[in-house]
Design a protein around this motif. Sequence first.
Motif, mmCIF file in Angstrom:
data_model
loop_
_atom_site.group_PDB
_atom_site.id
_atom_site.type_symbol
_atom_site.label_atom_id
_atom_site.label_comp_id
_atom_site.label_asym_id
_atom_site.label_seq_id
_atom_site.Cartn_x
_atom_site.Cartn_y
_atom_site.Cartn_z
ATOM 1 N N ARG A 1 7.280 -9.272 -2.096
ATOM 2 C CA ARG A 1 7.301 -7.921 -2.679
ATOM 3 C C ARG A 1 7.672 -6.959 -1.570
ATOM 4 O O ARG A 1 6.961 -6.842 -0.565
ATOM 5 C CB ARG A 1 5.921 -7.583 -3.258
ATOM 6 C CG ARG A 1 5.858 -6.209 -3.901
ATOM 7 C CD ARG A 1 4.459 -5.943 -4.423
ATOM 8 N NE ARG A 1 4.327 -4.583 -4.928
ATOM 9 C CZ ARG A 1 3.225 -3.849 -4.849
ATOM 10 N NH1 ARG A 1 2.139 -4.356 -4.271
ATOM 11 N NH2 ARG A 1 3.182 -2.627 -5.339
ATOM 12 N N ASP B 1 -0.560 -2.416 -12.130
ATOM 13 C CA ASP B 1 -0.808 -3.471 -11.139
ATOM 14 C C ASP B 1 -0.891 -4.832 -11.810
ATOM 15 O O ASP B 1 -0.415 -5.839 -11.264
ATOM 16 C CB ASP B 1 -2.120 -3.184 -10.403
ATOM 17 C CG ASP B 1 -2.005 -1.993 -9.448
ATOM 18 O OD1 ASP B 1 -0.870 -1.548 -9.189
ATOM 19 O OD2 ASP B 1 -3.064 -1.530 -8.969
ATOM 20 N N THR C 1 -0.371 -8.762 -5.003
ATOM 21 C CA THR C 1 0.152 -9.873 -5.800
ATOM 22 C C THR C 1 -0.032 -11.244 -5.166
ATOM 23 O O THR C 1 0.087 -12.258 -5.852
ATOM 24 C CB THR C 1 1.650 -9.671 -6.062
ATOM 25 O OG1 THR C 1 2.343 -9.693 -4.797
ATOM 26 C CG2 THR C 1 1.907 -8.340 -6.760
ATOM 27 N N ASP D 1 7.783 -1.807 -7.188
ATOM 28 C CA ASP D 1 7.967 -2.860 -8.188
ATOM 29 C C ASP D 1 9.132 -3.778 -7.835
ATOM 30 O O ASP D 1 9.640 -4.498 -8.692
ATOM 31 C CB ASP D 1 8.184 -2.252 -9.571
ATOM 32 C CG ASP D 1 9.417 -1.362 -9.625
ATOM 33 O OD1 ASP D 1 10.016 -1.097 -8.562
ATOM 34 O OD2 ASP D 1 9.779 -0.935 -10.735
ATOM 35 N N ALA E 1 4.761 -11.457 -10.479
ATOM 36 C CA ALA E 1 4.749 -12.300 -9.287
ATOM 37 C C ALA E 1 4.392 -13.743 -9.648
ATOM 38 O O ALA E 1 5.002 -14.694 -9.145
ATOM 39 C CB ALA E 1 3.748 -11.751 -8.264
ATOM 40 N N LEU F 1 2.566 -6.145 -12.379
ATOM 41 C CA LEU F 1 3.175 -6.630 -11.141
ATOM 42 C C LEU F 1 2.626 -8.002 -10.764
ATOM 43 O O LEU F 1 3.382 -8.888 -10.342
ATOM 44 C CB LEU F 1 2.919 -5.631 -10.008
ATOM 45 C CG LEU F 1 3.648 -4.289 -10.102
ATOM 46 C CD1 LEU F 1 3.191 -3.349 -8.993
ATOM 47 C CD2 LEU F 1 5.160 -4.482 -10.042
ATOM 48 N N CYS F 2 1.322 -8.196 -10.928
ATOM 49 C CA CYS F 2 0.732 -9.501 -10.605
ATOM 50 C C CYS F 2 1.252 -10.580 -11.554
ATOM 51 O O CYS F 2 1.524 -11.709 -11.134
ATOM 52 C CB CYS F 2 -0.791 -9.413 -10.688
ATOM 53 S SG CYS F 2 -1.542 -8.430 -9.367
#
Length: 538
Positions: free
Chosen positions: A442, A420, A375, A446, A427, A423-424
């Motif tokens: 992080r 993924d 991230t 998660d 962030a 999650l990015c």
Amino acid sequence: MIDGATGTDRLRERVDAALSLAVRGGADRALPLLASLEKQILAPSSLSAGVAFGRAMAYHLLRDTGAATAAADRLLAQAMELEDAGWRALAYAVQAAIRARAVEQSDSFESLVAAEAALRRTVDPGLRATTHTWLGLTYNVLRLYELSVPHLQQAADLNLDPFGGRWAAEFGQLNLAEVHVRWAEDLYLLGRTEHSAQIERLRSTGLACARRAVALRRGGDPDEILDAAVEKMLAVSEARSQPREAIARLKGVLGSLTAQQHSDDRVAAHTHIAVAYRELGQPEDALTSARAGVASLGELADPPTAILAQRVALELAAAGDSAARAGLALARTIARSWWHQRLRDLHTVADALVALDLSDQHAVAHRAAREDALTGVGNRRAFDERMAETALAGVPISMLMMDVDNLKDVNDSLGHLAGDGLLCRMAGLIVAALRPDDLVARLGGDEFVVVCDDPDLRGPHALAVRLRRAFDDDWSGVPVELNLLPGVSIGHASAAEGHPLGHLLAVADRRLYVDKHRHQREQRGAPDLLPQDSPGTT
């Protein structure tokens, strides 16, 4: 002062026009225009920095070192206020150029290294191109040709002005031609046969660049100064190989090089006319032209141009004058001494740049060790170090814990690449909502944590509300057929509640799971039997 987008566009056009006028022989006429613009652009901005840059450039071209230095200092102050690496890089490069002309070489080296460091952090392509140009030209004045050429080549490839507009491509080729011809002339002045092959290669490269500039001018808009510059550079490059054509060209452009800022160009033109006459076996005409070049030298003449003019005049005079022959022998000794000093200067700057590379590599390694690879936010190490610093400083903080609901379902249904991606995105949303000094890290899977220097009890709660709304509005990438919207669970804790620093993470973590269970029960339609997320829940 002019407000609004249209007014800003008009101001930018006027700044561009003033910069172009200064470069094309009108530095003295550009200064009043820039002074007027400075009064209209009051707030620090890229436009005000552009005006400061234009003033520094114009004064530098007019050889007014004091005024140029003051304008460069003003540019640097604005760059610092804007916190812009690109303008800072350009300011240091301009400062280095002014100092190099004033023979303050040690100070120039310091500014050059500062400019190189800031350039590495510059993203804006226009500022990158302009800084490359100024660094290349400054290294050329300092006769550090090995460092000059790469910068001028990158500037020619980018071919942009400070605001990102297209620049006349001929300028890039002219600068490259000049540095290769000067490099060859410097080696020629040493009078050593072992440099012959390198001299020929450099002259050939310079001539090729000059011919590219000629080709670019064909079909272009009329521009007397640019046409003269192209003709002059082609003639200088051909002075030994095509002397008759070079003499005709150089005599033709001398009438266009009348502006104060073209004094070095006039010296170069006379000197290369002398070189061409010598090639034709006309020593008297050659000596007359060489003396005209020396007579045109100003107090702050470009050092390589001045050295070449004086050396050519001495060589021509030495043919019938024993005193001139003695002077020529001395000049060769001095030239070799200067060349050794040039090599020492080259190593000094090169060593500083190597140290800069190592520093950059260390910074990259330091950042990578504290950055989450997926991230780009901080990792557990970054979080632990921030907590240790906070404990030492005794600063009260707030903390938020959050994770993505149903991430496993997204991974199982769409694959881990989709997970993924979520999650990015999460962030990025968190970082966008934070202040520069806040930390997001992080911790694993998660789970994300935010650390804020905010003892106000309302601060973390307001941030949590803002983040939740941002997340709820941003799951547009999830396919509708998945029949699930990933939510976000959040828990927060603050020193303002009376919790010790070492307990904040655990308190925020418990509240996160209270929030998560509530979301799960809501999705099943079950009544909310768990306590609501509130600062008082522990």
